[in-house]
Every structure is written in C-alpha cells, then in structure tokens.
Write an enzyme that holds these catalytic residues in place. Structure first.
Site, short mmCIF file in Angstrom:
data_model
loop_
_atom_site.label_atom_id
_atom_site.label_comp_id
_atom_site.label_asym_id
_atom_site.label_seq_id
_atom_site.Cartn_x
_atom_site.Cartn_y
_atom_site.Cartn_z
N GLY A 18 0.71 -1.36 0.02
CA GLY A 18 0.39 -0.04 0.40
C GLY A 18 1.02 1.17 -0.28
O GLY A 18 2.41 0.63 0.07
N LEU A 19 0.17 2.72 -0.25
CA LEU A 19 0.85 3.93 -0.35
C LEU A 19 2.07 3.74 1.09
O LEU A 19 1.25 3.48 2.35
CB LEU A 19 -0.34 4.28 -0.30
CG LEU A 19 -0.96 4.31 -1.90
CD1 LEU A 19 -1.45 5.43 -1.67
CD2 LEU A 19 0.23 5.41 -3.22
N GLY B 2 -0.66 2.36 6.18
CA GLY B 2 -0.96 2.08 7.86
C GLY B 2 -0.60 0.88 7.74
O GLY B 2 -0.75 -0.20 8.96
N SER C 35 6.01 -1.90 -2.31
CA SER C 35 5.55 -2.77 -3.66
C SER C 35 5.14 -3.17 -4.71
O SER C 35 3.74 -3.24 -4.56
CB SER C 35 5.28 -4.08 -2.49
OG SER C 35 4.63 -3.89 -2.24
N1 LIG Z 1 10.62 8.33 -3.11
C1 LIG Z 1 9.94 7.10 -2.26
N2 LIG Z 1 8.41 6.54 -2.52
C2 LIG Z 1 7.99 5.77 -1.28
N3 LIG Z 1 8.33 6.01 -0.95
C3 LIG Z 1 10.05 6.67 0.33
C4 LIG Z 1 9.96 7.36 -1.45
N4 LIG Z 1 11.74 7.77 -0.33
C5 LIG Z 1 11.36 7.19 0.71
N5 LIG Z 1 10.60 6.90 0.90
C6 LIG Z 1 10.68 5.45 2.03
O1 LIG Z 1 10.59 4.60 1.72
C7 LIG Z 1 9.86 3.78 2.35
C8 LIG Z 1 9.28 2.85 1.35
O2 LIG Z 1 10.06 1.66 1.33
P1 LIG Z 1 9.94 0.22 0.50
O3 LIG Z 1 10.88 -0.52 0.34
O4 LIG Z 1 8.69 0.18 1.11
O5 LIG Z 1 9.50 0.79 -0.92
S1 LIG Z 1 8.87 -0.17 -1.95
O6 LIG Z 1 8.48 -1.14 -2.14
O7 LIG Z 1 10.46 -0.26 -3.33
O8 LIG Z 1 8.76 0.78 -3.30
C9 LIG Z 1 8.48 4.85 2.67
O9 LIG Z 1 8.10 3.99 4.51
P2 LIG Z 1 6.64 3.34 3.99
O10 LIG Z 1 6.14 5.00 4.56
O11 LIG Z 1 6.40 3.11 5.47
O12 LIG Z 1 5.89 3.17 2.95
C10 LIG Z 1 9.02 6.12 2.62
O13 LIG Z 1 9.33 6.40 4.21
N1 LIG Z 2 -6.78 1.49 10.34
C1 LIG Z 2 -5.77 2.13 10.43
N2 LIG Z 2 -4.03 1.16 9.77
C2 LIG Z 2 -3.43 1.25 10.66
N3 LIG Z 2 -3.23 3.30 10.28
C3 LIG Z 2 -3.87 3.65 10.66
C4 LIG Z 2 -5.62 3.21 10.49
N4 LIG Z 2 -6.34 4.87 10.43
C5 LIG Z 2 -5.72 5.57 10.93
N5 LIG Z 2 -4.26 5.20 10.88
C6 LIG Z 2 -3.33 6.01 10.83
O1 LIG Z 2 -2.18 6.17 9.97
C7 LIG Z 2 -0.84 6.54 9.92
C8 LIG Z 2 -0.15 5.18 9.51
O2 LIG Z 2 1.22 4.80 9.47
P1 LIG Z 2 2.34 3.68 8.61
O3 LIG Z 2 1.56 2.65 9.55
O4 LIG Z 2 3.50 4.70 8.86
O5 LIG Z 2 2.16 3.47 7.47
P2 LIG Z 2 2.34 2.55 6.81
O6 LIG Z 2 3.64 2.04 7.25
O7 LIG Z 2 2.05 2.32 5.19
O8 LIG Z 2 3.98 4.02 5.53
C9 LIG Z 2 -0.32 5.46 11.67
O9 LIG Z 2 -0.32 6.95 11.88
C10 LIG Z 2 -1.32 5.29 11.63
O10 LIG Z 2 -1.94 5.76 13.38
#
Ligand SMILES: Nc1ncnc2c1ncn2[C@@H]1O[C@H](COP(=O)(O)OS(=O)(=O)O)[C@@H](OP(=O)(O)O)[C@H]1O
Ligand SMILES: Nc1ncnc2c1ncn2[C@@H]1O[C@H](COP(=O)(O)OP(=O)(O)O)[C@@H](O)[C@H]1O
EC number: 2.7.1.25
Length: 201
Positions: free
Chosen positions: A40-41, A45, A114
């Site tokens: 997911g984005l 979460g 991913s």
């Molecule tokens: N350009 C860009 N796009 C998306 N995300 C970015 C980028 N730069 C840094 N980050 C940080 O890297 C985390 C995502 O890493 P991933 O290994 O999950 O990415 S991927 O699966 O290879 O697309 C992602 O973490 P999550 O927020 O937990 O998803 C970000 O903290």
């Molecule tokens: N249903 C939910 N499930 C997971 N996180 C949630 C939900 N609703 C709100 N949130 C909030 O969204 C944010 C998600 O952050 P995070 O878990 O770091 O996302 P990701 O790992 O996908 O980048 C947190 O601040 C969390 O408290």
C-alpha cells in the site's frame, strides 16, 4: 526451497540438499510457514498494522518476524533508491529473504509499498503458495493528510522525486486475499481482520 538460478551450471554452483525438510521444521514449530505481504501507499498503515499483528501472534505462541521497508533499506538494501529498477531489486531481495523465513517455518509480516504487481507475484511464487497478499488501502489524500513522516509535504514541494502516489505509480493489487480499507476502519478493526485471516488460514 525451489531452485531458481537458470545458469547455475555455467557458474559451477550445485544445489546441496539437506536432510531436514520444510515439514520437519513446521512440525517442530507447530505451525505452517507463511508470507503475509502488506502492500500500500506510504502512510496507508502497513507498519502500524504489522507491529500490532506481530504482538498478537507472539502472544499466541507463534514464531513471527517482521520485515519493513524503512528498516530493510537501512541495511540489506541500503544501496537501493526509488527508481523502478531499484524498487524491483528491493522487492526481489526481500521476496527471497521472506521465502527463506517461510522455509524455516516462520510467519513473515512483510510491509513494503511494493508498487508493481509483477514483483508481488514474484514474492508469491517464491513463497510456494504460502502467501497472503493484503492491500492496505487508503487513497493518496488520506495518506497525505496523515503524513506521519512529513514525506508527502516534501514530495509535493519537489524535494523527494519518484514519490509513490505523487510522482511515481502504484499498481493496485489485482486479486489480493484481503483488502483493509484504513480510511474507513480503525487501527484495532484493521488488526483484528488481518489477525483473524492469518489464524483461519
Ligand atoms: N520516493 C519514495 N517513494 C516512496 N517511499 C519513499 C520514497 N522515499 C523514501 N521513502 C520511504 O521509504 C519507504 C518505502 O520503502 P519500500 O521499500 O517499502 O518501497 S518500495 O516497495 O521499494 O517501493 C516509505 O516507508 P512507508 O511510509 O512505511 O511506506 C518511506 O518512508
Ligand atoms: N485503520 C488504520 N490502520 C493503520 N493505520 C491507521 C489506521 N487508521 C489510521 N492510521 C494511522 O495512519 C498512519 C499510518 O502510518 P504507517 O503505519 O507508518 O503507514 P505505512 O507503514 O503504510 O507507511 C499511522 O499514523 C496510523 O495511526
């Protein structure tokens, strides 16, 4: 573990089979290996859910381990960035690592953006079917309003290039086992759904 290296003979590498099987390891742990893949984005979460699910599974005596995008990029994949090629390589390596954990009989919670279906399918194939694809779904506006790390703010200002959902693509899962709509559900509800699915399957 399936052999995948097609040019193994050219490289003079030969597969060495052990005596302990996957079934032996599962029996020892009293569970089946599983790769639970949360996609997911950023901000949808994935990590929040995985952290809570890990605690719940541990409480129930399960052998579980979490792999998380940010963490893996600090070590094993610290040489990779966010181009499409680097993301593919990131997921390829993680799929292999997750498959090894699964082979050891463990439940792996893998949280990675991913963004490409082809690489998620690769991870499924490496897990030999012991795979649960979970779409942690929230629209980009919801994720940007959460912005737990301030990354959307930076991406919108152009300070981060190729940011998923803003300036890089995200392919929604075509046929996931589970969709968790975190824009609608609470954290507790999301965790419960994921946990129940894992325990029932
Ligand atoms: N350009 C860009 N796009 C998306 N995300 C970015 C980028 N730069 C840094 N980050 C940080 O890297 C985390 C995502 O890493 P991933 O290994 O999950 O990415 S991927 O699966 O290879 O697309 C992602 O973490 P999550 O927020 O937990 O998803 C970000 O903290
Ligand atoms: N249903 C939910 N499930 C997971 N996180 C949630 C939900 N609703 C709100 N949130 C909030 O969204 C944010 C998600 O952050 P995070 O878990 O770091 O996302 P990701 O790992 O996908 O980048 C947190 O601040 C969390 O408290």
């Amino acid at each position: 573990m399936q052999k995948t290296e097609e040019n193994a003979e050219d490289k003079n590498i030969v597969w060495h089979e052990g005596d302990i099987t996957y079934e032996d390891r599962c029996k020892n742990l009293d569970q089946q290996g599983k790769v639970v893949w949360l996609t997911g984005l950023s901000g949808s979460g994935k990590s929040t859910i995985a952290v809570e699910v890990e605690k719940e599974l541990l409480k129930r005596g399960k052998a579980v381990y979490r792999l998380d995008g940010d963490n893996i990029r600090h070590g094993l994949n610290s040489d990779l960035g966010f181009s499409a090629e680097d993301r593919d390589e990131n997921i390829r390596r993680i799929a292999e690592v997750a498959a090894l954990f699964r082979e050891a009989g463990m439940i792996v919670l893998a949280s990675f953006i991913s963004p490409y279906q082809e690489m998620r399918d690769f991870a499924r194939e490496r897990a030999e079917g012991d795979f649960i694809e979970i779409h942690v779904k929230a629209d980009v506006e919801t994720c940007a309003s959460r912005d737990p790390k301030g990354l959307y703010e930076k991406a919108k200002k152009g300070e981060i290039k190729n940011f998923t959902g803003v300036s890089a693509p995200y392919e929604e899962p075509e046929d996931p086992e589970l969709v968790i709509d975190t824009a609608e559900l609470s954290v507790e509800e999301s965790v419960e759904k994921v946990l129940n699915y894992i325990l029932e399957n």
